[in-house]
Design a protein around this motif. Structure first.
Motif, PDB file in Angstrom:
ATOM      1  N   VAL A 163      -9.994  14.014   2.534  1.00 34.01           N
ATOM      2  CA  VAL A 163      -9.966  12.637   2.053  1.00 34.01           C
ATOM      3  C   VAL A 163      -8.990  11.830   2.903  1.00 34.01           C
ATOM      4  O   VAL A 163      -7.825  12.207   3.044  1.00 34.01           O
ATOM      5  CB  VAL A 163      -9.539  12.586   0.572  1.00 34.01           C
ATOM      6  CG1 VAL A 163      -9.406  11.142   0.125  1.00 34.01           C
ATOM      7  CG2 VAL A 163     -10.522  13.332  -0.298  1.00 34.01           C
ATOM      8  N   LYS A 164      -9.475  10.746   3.459  1.00 29.90           N
ATOM      9  CA  LYS A 164      -8.598   9.930   4.298  1.00 29.90           C
ATOM     10  C   LYS A 164      -7.805   8.931   3.457  1.00 29.90           C
ATOM     11  O   LYS A 164      -8.340   8.311   2.545  1.00 29.90           O
ATOM     12  CB  LYS A 164      -9.426   9.180   5.344  1.00 29.90           C
ATOM     13  CG  LYS A 164      -9.969  10.131   6.396  1.00 29.90           C
ATOM     14  CD  LYS A 164     -10.228   9.424   7.704  1.00 29.90           C
ATOM     15  CE  LYS A 164     -10.457  10.489   8.790  1.00 29.90           C
ATOM     16  NZ  LYS A 164     -10.934   9.898  10.033  1.00 29.90           N
ATOM     17  N   THR A 165      -6.539   8.787   3.787  1.00 30.31           N
ATOM     18  CA  THR A 165      -5.678   7.829   3.083  1.00 30.31           C
ATOM     19  C   THR A 165      -5.299   6.714   4.052  1.00 30.31           C
ATOM     20  O   THR A 165      -5.529   6.836   5.258  1.00 30.31           O
ATOM     21  CB  THR A 165      -4.392   8.511   2.579  1.00 30.31           C
ATOM     22  OG1 THR A 165      -3.603   8.880   3.705  1.00 30.31           O
ATOM     23  CG2 THR A 165      -4.705   9.741   1.733  1.00 30.31           C
ATOM     24  N   VAL A 166      -4.708   5.648   3.516  1.00 28.33           N
ATOM     25  CA  VAL A 166      -4.337   4.535   4.399  1.00 28.33           C
ATOM     26  C   VAL A 166      -3.314   4.962   5.447  1.00 28.33           C
ATOM     27  O   VAL A 166      -3.211   4.340   6.504  1.00 28.33           O
ATOM     28  CB  VAL A 166      -3.826   3.281   3.628  1.00 28.33           C
ATOM     29  CG1 VAL A 166      -4.940   2.665   2.808  1.00 28.33           C
ATOM     30  CG2 VAL A 166      -2.624   3.587   2.776  1.00 28.33           C
ATOM     31  N   SER A 167      -2.573   6.049   5.167  1.00 28.05           N
ATOM     32  CA  SER A 167      -1.570   6.490   6.137  1.00 28.05           C
ATOM     33  C   SER A 167      -2.216   7.045   7.405  1.00 28.05           C
ATOM     34  O   SER A 167      -1.552   7.232   8.415  1.00 28.05           O
ATOM     35  CB  SER A 167      -0.637   7.538   5.520  1.00 28.05           C
ATOM     36  OG  SER A 167      -1.361   8.708   5.238  1.00 28.05           O
TER      37      SER A 167
ATOM     38  N   LEU B 206       0.829  -1.214   0.000  1.00 31.46           N
ATOM     39  CA  LEU B 206       0.000   0.000   0.000  1.00 31.46           C
ATOM     40  C   LEU B 206       0.858   1.257   0.000  1.00 31.46           C
ATOM     41  O   LEU B 206       1.635   1.476   0.932  1.00 31.46           O
ATOM     42  CB  LEU B 206      -0.873   0.020   1.254  1.00 31.46           C
ATOM     43  CG  LEU B 206      -1.953  -1.051   1.382  1.00 31.46           C
ATOM     44  CD1 LEU B 206      -2.569  -1.011   2.784  1.00 31.46           C
ATOM     45  CD2 LEU B 206      -3.039  -0.846   0.328  1.00 31.46           C
ATOM     46  N   PRO B 207       0.700   2.111  -1.013  1.00 28.69           N
ATOM     47  CA  PRO B 207       1.350   3.420  -0.933  1.00 28.69           C
ATOM     48  C   PRO B 207       0.586   4.272   0.084  1.00 28.69           C
ATOM     49  O   PRO B 207      -0.647   4.194   0.146  1.00 28.69           O
ATOM     50  CB  PRO B 207       1.191   3.973  -2.352  1.00 28.69           C
ATOM     51  CG  PRO B 207       0.067   3.226  -2.965  1.00 28.69           C
ATOM     52  CD  PRO B 207      -0.077   1.930  -2.235  1.00 28.69           C
ATOM     53  N   PRO B 208       1.285   5.052   0.912  1.00 21.50           N
ATOM     54  CA  PRO B 208       0.603   5.753   2.011  1.00 21.50           C
ATOM     55  C   PRO B 208      -0.509   6.688   1.540  1.00 21.50           C
ATOM     56  O   PRO B 208      -1.474   6.913   2.264  1.00 21.50           O
ATOM     57  CB  PRO B 208       1.728   6.545   2.704  1.00 21.50           C
ATOM     58  CG  PRO B 208       2.955   6.354   1.902  1.00 21.50           C
ATOM     59  CD  PRO B 208       2.743   5.248   0.934  1.00 21.50           C
ATOM     60  N   GLU B 209      -0.387   7.189   0.297  1.00 19.21           N
ATOM     61  CA  GLU B 209      -1.376   8.166  -0.163  1.00 19.21           C
ATOM     62  C   GLU B 209      -2.634   7.525  -0.737  1.00 19.21           C
ATOM     63  O   GLU B 209      -3.552   8.215  -1.165  1.00 19.21           O
ATOM     64  CB  GLU B 209      -0.744   9.140  -1.181  1.00 19.21           C
ATOM     65  CG  GLU B 209      -0.331   8.523  -2.521  1.00 19.21           C
ATOM     66  CD  GLU B 209       1.060   7.871  -2.494  1.00 19.21           C
ATOM     67  OE1 GLU B 209       1.620   7.668  -1.394  1.00 19.21           O
ATOM     68  OE2 GLU B 209       1.558   7.546  -3.591  1.00 19.21           O
ATOM     69  N   LEU B 210      -2.718   6.201  -0.741  1.00 13.03           N
ATOM     70  CA  LEU B 210      -3.914   5.530  -1.266  1.00 13.03           C
ATOM     71  C   LEU B 210      -5.125   5.882  -0.412  1.00 13.03           C
ATOM     72  O   LEU B 210      -5.082   5.796   0.817  1.00 13.03           O
ATOM     73  CB  LEU B 210      -3.723   4.012  -1.261  1.00 13.03           C
ATOM     74  CG  LEU B 210      -4.854   3.232  -1.952  1.00 13.03           C
ATOM     75  CD1 LEU B 210      -4.699   3.291  -3.463  1.00 13.03           C
ATOM     76  CD2 LEU B 210      -4.894   1.786  -1.478  1.00 13.03           C
ATOM     77  N   LYS B 211      -6.212   6.278  -1.071  1.00 11.86           N
ATOM     78  CA  LYS B 211      -7.423   6.642  -0.325  1.00 11.86           C
ATOM     79  C   LYS B 211      -7.998   5.409   0.350  1.00 11.86           C
ATOM     80  O   LYS B 211      -8.060   4.335  -0.228  1.00 11.86           O
ATOM     81  CB  LYS B 211      -8.465   7.245  -1.266  1.00 11.86           C
ATOM     82  CG  LYS B 211      -8.023   8.570  -1.861  1.00 11.86           C
ATOM     83  CD  LYS B 211      -9.137   9.201  -2.687  1.00 11.86           C
ATOM     84  CE  LYS B 211      -8.643  10.465  -3.366  1.00 11.86           C
ATOM     85  NZ  LYS B 211      -8.412  10.264  -4.799  1.00 11.86           N
ATOM     86  N   VAL B 212      -8.452   5.597   1.585  1.00 10.61           N
ATOM     87  CA  VAL B 212      -8.969   4.458   2.330  1.00 10.61           C
ATOM     88  C   VAL B 212     -10.275   3.962   1.714  1.00 10.61           C
ATOM     89  O   VAL B 212     -10.614   2.782   1.830  1.00 10.61           O
ATOM     90  CB  VAL B 212      -9.080   4.785   3.839  1.00 10.61           C
ATOM     91  CG1 VAL B 212     -10.299   5.634   4.127  1.00 10.61           C
ATOM     92  CG2 VAL B 212      -9.073   3.511   4.671  1.00 10.61           C
TER      93      VAL B 212
ATOM     94  N   PHE C  84      -4.308   5.394   9.072  1.00  7.44           N
ATOM     95  CA  PHE C  84      -4.737   4.234   9.853  1.00  7.44           C
ATOM     96  C   PHE C  84      -3.560   3.332  10.172  1.00  7.44           C
ATOM     97  O   PHE C  84      -2.578   3.302   9.438  1.00  7.44           O
ATOM     98  CB  PHE C  84      -5.777   3.424   9.072  1.00  7.44           C
ATOM     99  CG  PHE C  84      -7.029   4.206   8.773  1.00  7.44           C
ATOM    100  CD1 PHE C  84      -8.103   4.159   9.636  1.00  7.44           C
ATOM    101  CD2 PHE C  84      -7.103   5.007   7.640  1.00  7.44           C
ATOM    102  CE1 PHE C  84      -9.248   4.888   9.366  1.00  7.44           C
ATOM    103  CE2 PHE C  84      -8.248   5.735   7.367  1.00  7.44           C
ATOM    104  CZ  PHE C  84      -9.317   5.675   8.235  1.00  7.44           C
TER     105      PHE C  84
END
Lengths: 343, 343
Positions: B2-6, A99-105, B8
């Protein structure tokens, strides 16, 4: 001169791996390196199928072109197709993500919704996996487990001269679907829906593969991921045979001819080389009654077309064109690693 | 916003996945999402273990620091360690590679030599996989299969208040080995060999894991990949308990204190948070006779050290320091995705 992997084709690299590895002496390994999946005997009448496949952003998909949901379904479908090509029943999946950190959840959630829905179509379950961080690109790696009866396994290596060659569905659709998106964007004419779907959400031929295996009518089977020419070549290499295919019998949609005009690429090129069709390609002894095959096609509403014949290896790897000329067929799609020709 | 995986942590992302997935109704799934591996029952007395793990260039390793051979061994070892933590026996591996075109073919060959040698140490076999092209970074994805008796599976969720906490080997060695390479380069003093080896070629504790499972003396087990604090926290979260560990009982090498001076990082920080030790962390009921455990340690010449105790969840997650002060322990290493603290 230092040699890099780009100097070699996939097949040559796999041969190198085989040279390095010891000969497997474990008799439970029914199918090892070099086929669509590995197969391991777990009981007298049960064998486990295992396959894995990495999809990398900007190599296999672009985030702007595919939703999280579509990507999740597609990543599972690609692996289901490998299970299908062995005649197996899919059961369990593991998902490893980079997962790249900037990927939207939201994209992350949708990805798992797609994974869930594609698995549940075949009553299969997600049972584990792994999350790790990457710097830039999204990586989706799927491990899929399934089961097959040890006597019904269909590998790439059983084709014999004289066998008829069959394919499910239509050819070149996924490649044409990609061109539709490139040319029209997401606002493409509705008549191209089947093509775009073939590209974004391919349907793995799991039921067809299982029935073909159950009826024990085929000698070899593979799924078309690299392109018809390339994957037929895989069967030929592993079975030590040649093949000829008939241009005028290839199953092509009317829309493929339209996209061919727009994209300046012949329908034949789409059909032979564009890849990612995820249809099944298989061979049947010439004396086998084809009633069962018709039954499968009708039951699943799936066209199944005879497109050629297995010949002796020294007779070649041929395309019989519409003028009945015998042309040497090039397995273009198959080489992931060699530099692009002309590039 | 916009929330990203970073935004979490890994645990939160896994919880999201669990929310999305349907409850598994398949009773053959003995261990599902959220443990070191998945486990599936394949017979009354046999269960299949499956695990997969991606290693990405410049995220998990740097090509300049690790040879192809070492990388191959390491990628397999990391997965073997997961099988070890379930008390299982490794059997079969699949390797999926994402290959950048400029990768030297010698490196490719050595990678498979390392894979072969690490597998053969445990009589396991490479049976399949997949090669694909990537743009820049080498990706090594391993799927490992193993077997365990269904009644001997050791998950993260069996720890109970009062259990003693044990760890194999020494802590912080891998993290210190990384610092040795950063500080001295490849010409480091020979006394740091064990640390550098712990970093480049960790030894998965397969025999220890199997014996601990066979003797049925433990209640929970995990391997230390994220760091002692983080992985103990995984046991606590899954077992719904707390824990206290005793600083003065942590097994640390003399060399760790030297590297601590050089790297400006305390030995305690290495031990608790540096990760990638691939030692086993497990819990044992207080009334259990520890004769068997001693036997394992002697048989394998492997130090096994009692380092703490499981307590009630509401009592906390604690470090008892050398002054006998009770400090709250932070599971730092565990969060792959949240931004670095202070970053």
């Amino acid at each position: 001169l230092v040699k890099t992997v780009s100097n070699f084709g996939e097949f040559t690299l796999i041969e190198r791996i085989k040279q390095i590895l010891p000969q497997t002496t474990n008799s439970d390994v029914l199918v090892g390196i070099g086929d669509d999946t590995a197969v391991i005997r777990i009981a007298e009448d049960r064998a486990l199928i295992v396959t894995c496949d990495i999809q990398v952003e900007d190599q296999h998909f672009r985030l702007k072109n595919i939703s999280g949901y579509q990507l999740g379904r597609r990543a599972i479908a690609v692996n289901l197709s490998d299970i299908a090509s062995m005649g197996g029943t899919p059961q369990f999946a593991l998902v490893s993500l980079g997962l790249p950190p900037e990927l939207k959840v939201d994209y992350f959630d949708q990805l798992f919704e797609g994974i869930r829905d594609e698995l549940s179509r075949f009553s299969a379950h997600l049972i584990g996996g792994n999350l790790t961080k990457t710097n830039h690109k999204l990586i989706v790696d799927i491990t899929l487990l399934g089961e097959v009866h040890p006597q019904k396994i269909l590998t790439r290596s059983g084709a014999k001269p004289g066998d008829k060659i069959f394919v499910t569905g239509k050819l070149g659709e996924s490649g044409a679907g990609f061109q539709v998106l490139e040319h029209f964007g997401k606002e493409y004419p509705v008549s191209y829906d089947p093509m775009v779907n073939a590209h974004l959400q391919p349907i793995p031929r799991v039921e067809a593969g299982k029935l073909i295996a159950d009826y024990q009518i085929a000698t070899a089977m593979i799924d078309i991921s690299d392109g018809l020419a390339s994957d037929l070549n895989h069967i030929c290499l592993m079975s030590n045979v040649g093949a000829e295919i008939y241009q005028d019998q290839l199953p092509l949609s009317d829309q493929l001819f339209e996209i061919s005009q727009i994209s300046n690429k012949s329908p034949l090129e789409f059909a032979l080389h564009s890849g990612e069709d995820y249809e099944l390609l298989f061979t049947i002894r010439p004396e086998v009654n084809l009633e069962k095959l018709k039954e499968i096609g009708q039951k699943l509403s799936l066209p199944i077309t005879e497109i050629g014949r297995i010949i002796n290896k020294n007779e070649g790897f041929l395309l019989i064109n519409t003028n009945n000329k015998r042309l040497t067929l090039k397995p273009k799609g198959w080489d992931h690693f060699a530099k692009k020709s002309g590039g």
